[in-house]
Design an enzyme around this catalytic site. Sequence first.
Site, PDB file in Angstrom:
ATOM      1  CB  ALA A 151      28.992  48.431   7.064  1.00  0.00           C
ATOM      2  N   GLY A 187      28.639  47.359   1.841  1.00  0.00           N
ATOM      3  CA  GLY A 187      29.205  46.075   2.276  1.00  0.00           C
ATOM      4  C   GLY A 187      28.379  44.906   1.794  1.00  0.00           C
ATOM      5  CD  GLU A 196      32.663  46.911   0.115  1.00  0.00           C
ATOM      6  OE1 GLU A 196      32.006  47.142   1.161  1.00  0.00           O
ATOM      7  OE2 GLU A 196      33.766  47.423  -0.094  1.00  0.00           O
ATOM      8  CD  GLU A 233      30.343  51.572   0.449  1.00  0.00           C
ATOM      9  OE1 GLU A 233      29.989  51.984  -0.678  1.00  0.00           O
ATOM     10  OE2 GLU A 233      30.379  50.366   0.736  1.00  0.00           O
TER      11      GLU A 233
END
Length: 698
Positions: A66, A107, A110, A130
């Site tokens: 992210a 992310g 992911e 994270e």
Amino acid sequence: MVVDNAAVNYTIRDGVAVITLNNPPVNGLGLSTRTGIVEGLARANSDAAVTAIVITGAGKAFSGGADITEFNTPKATQEPTLHTVIKEVEKSVKPVVAAIHSVAMGGGLELALGAHYRVAAPGAQIALPEVKLGILPGAGGTQRLPRAIGLEPALNMIVSGAPVPSEKLAKSGLFDAMIEGDLLTEAVAFARKAADKQGPHPLVRNRKIEHANAEGFLQFSRNTVGAMSKNYPAPVKCIDAIAAGVKEGFEKGLAFERDCFVELVQTPESRALRHAFFGERAASKIPDVPSSTPVRDIQKVAVIGAGTMGGGITMNFLNAGVPVTLLETKQEALDRGLATIRKNYEAQVKKGKLTQEKAEARMALISPTLSYDDLKQADLIIEAVFEELGVKEQVFKRLDEVAKQGAILASNTSTLDVDKIAAFTKRPQDVVGLHFFSPANVMKLLEVVRGKDTAKDVLATVMQVAKKIRKTAVVSGVCDGFIGNRMIEQYVRQALYMLEEGALPAQVDRAIEKFGFAMGPFRMSDLAGNDIGWAIRKRRYQEKPDLKYSKIADRLCETGRFGQKTGAGWYDYKAGERNALPSKLVDDMIVAYSKEAGVERRKISDDEIVERLVFALVNEGAKILEEGIASKASDIDMVYLTGYGFPLWRGGPMLYADTVGLYNVARSIRRYAAQPNGDAWEIAQSLADKADNGGTFN
Ligand code: T1G
């Protein structure tokens, strides 16, 4: 009609739609990237000529996750969120293949876990980091990774946040193929074959989590991780989210993970960790030195002085594979220095942190010498000689004679004026301060002291050298104590005043260690040597007679109690042991001193101790910013996080002050200014102004 999106490229290759993330520097999954992926998927699924889809990343990453710069802004939660993107990937009728190289983190991983298939080049860093930002994988990582590679390896990766090389995961169930050849070509071929397969394409979310005793393993993990991360809420939350998915199934686990993410991203700990992440990177950016500034080529390094600092500095370069010419004035000093370096490496070999051959290889990179002539070809020369201006003068005058044109001449001074040192040479533009912190081969902090004449390319070069030797370099202007020591002086002044007013060493240390400092001021002083502070104070009394100090520490030093090195200091020490034992003799001396000074001792609360110590740092830090000695508040925080044991989960003194609220900080400072010894509290104008107008440092 999909408008080609700047952050995502869409092309078709052999009937396969290739969606390439293109959001430098690491293909952060910002809003435009997320939108581009969703639009690309829609385009591919509505194009009859397309049989399959490959998602990959341009440049140096598949995706670094992210876009952290969007956190706590509306963009972070604006649709399409990463959840939506991954759902669209899973819903795609045509098979989606994630082609991974270099970096697939957070992310980014992911996203790949949502794909039907994953192929990877070797050497890619795979991680869900994270937790290092005080959050947890918030787009299904806690649910899909355990289904992809198994409960235990997934939990370890998520709770540690540590990267794993892709080849180590080749047989983990994460990848459908490892690609040795051209990643995109092979990924497209893989996708074409996948398109031929009948029936729905596999989804990670549909896999089962197999474990003989999941409940027991999760409980054990929660207990051990909880004990090790008491100041950080995220690690245990990671386990809770994984457990929710194991117990209640994928969808419920996903929802629980989402709730945990929203909760954690608001915590001060996460804000502090993200502040440190960006602060570390921002520190290497010098406002008036463009990143395009050419750097000097540093191949040969020389260190002058093989003492504790010189030896430690040398080891930094040896560890980075850089040869060092090590100069001393006497053979026995040189031999002693080499023996200490060897001893340090052998200790690492004994602990299994280094192989014997690596230790030998590093020792072989040292060229010991007694002659300045051997420094003639050095590109960077760092002196770590005795901290006295006269000695520095001799060294720099000699260097001016022998060093080649363009060599960078650096001083490891911790207190002397770098401009005065530069003036000993005819090349002040090549002179810079490189203030390492002891032990120099361990402490990450490096204060780069910029003289008034230091050339910009010298600064750009030493910042690059700092990165190479894995230091966190922070640029400081020239002032007494630069950034760190100038602030710590005010911290120590308050500590000594509080002894005089009613506290005792053990109480002060305990209070600030409970706040999170690695070591309180008195244990720290006993470790470093009380005589060091004594020498600085004596100089201070000469230079700044109006700077009031409690004389209590001088009283201690006059009795020869210099700390661990003399077996007694603020604390007593059993022979050969290092743990600090409160000393009745010293405590009585402190009480007697207050009486002699006519001070009515009073009970000082732990809160007051913490406020006076930390706000002393904040107030001086504000002055350092006002004077331009530091260019940004996050630089000051990085100094304290990497060099002075300030608790990471509080983000550094300046971020902590923002968290407390500068209005409250200013109010406390004004209160202490009205107490005895209050003349030490001259509030920084910028702090007072920010307090009045709701400003912050960061
Ligand atoms: N977002 C925004 N910028 C980033 C970034 C990111 N994720 N990662 C790096 N940068 C910037 C960095 O600030 C620097 O900027 C430049 O890229 C180069 O970085 C939902 C919510 C990827 C291994 O924690 O570990 O996904 O200084 O110097 O040494 O679950 O960056 O050049 O202007 O470090 O080659 C999770 C963090 C996010 C990865 C590359 N991801 N990044 O290392 O370069 S949270 C991370 C790294 C998340 C989801 C959650 C490293 C790297 P500038 P760099 P590098």
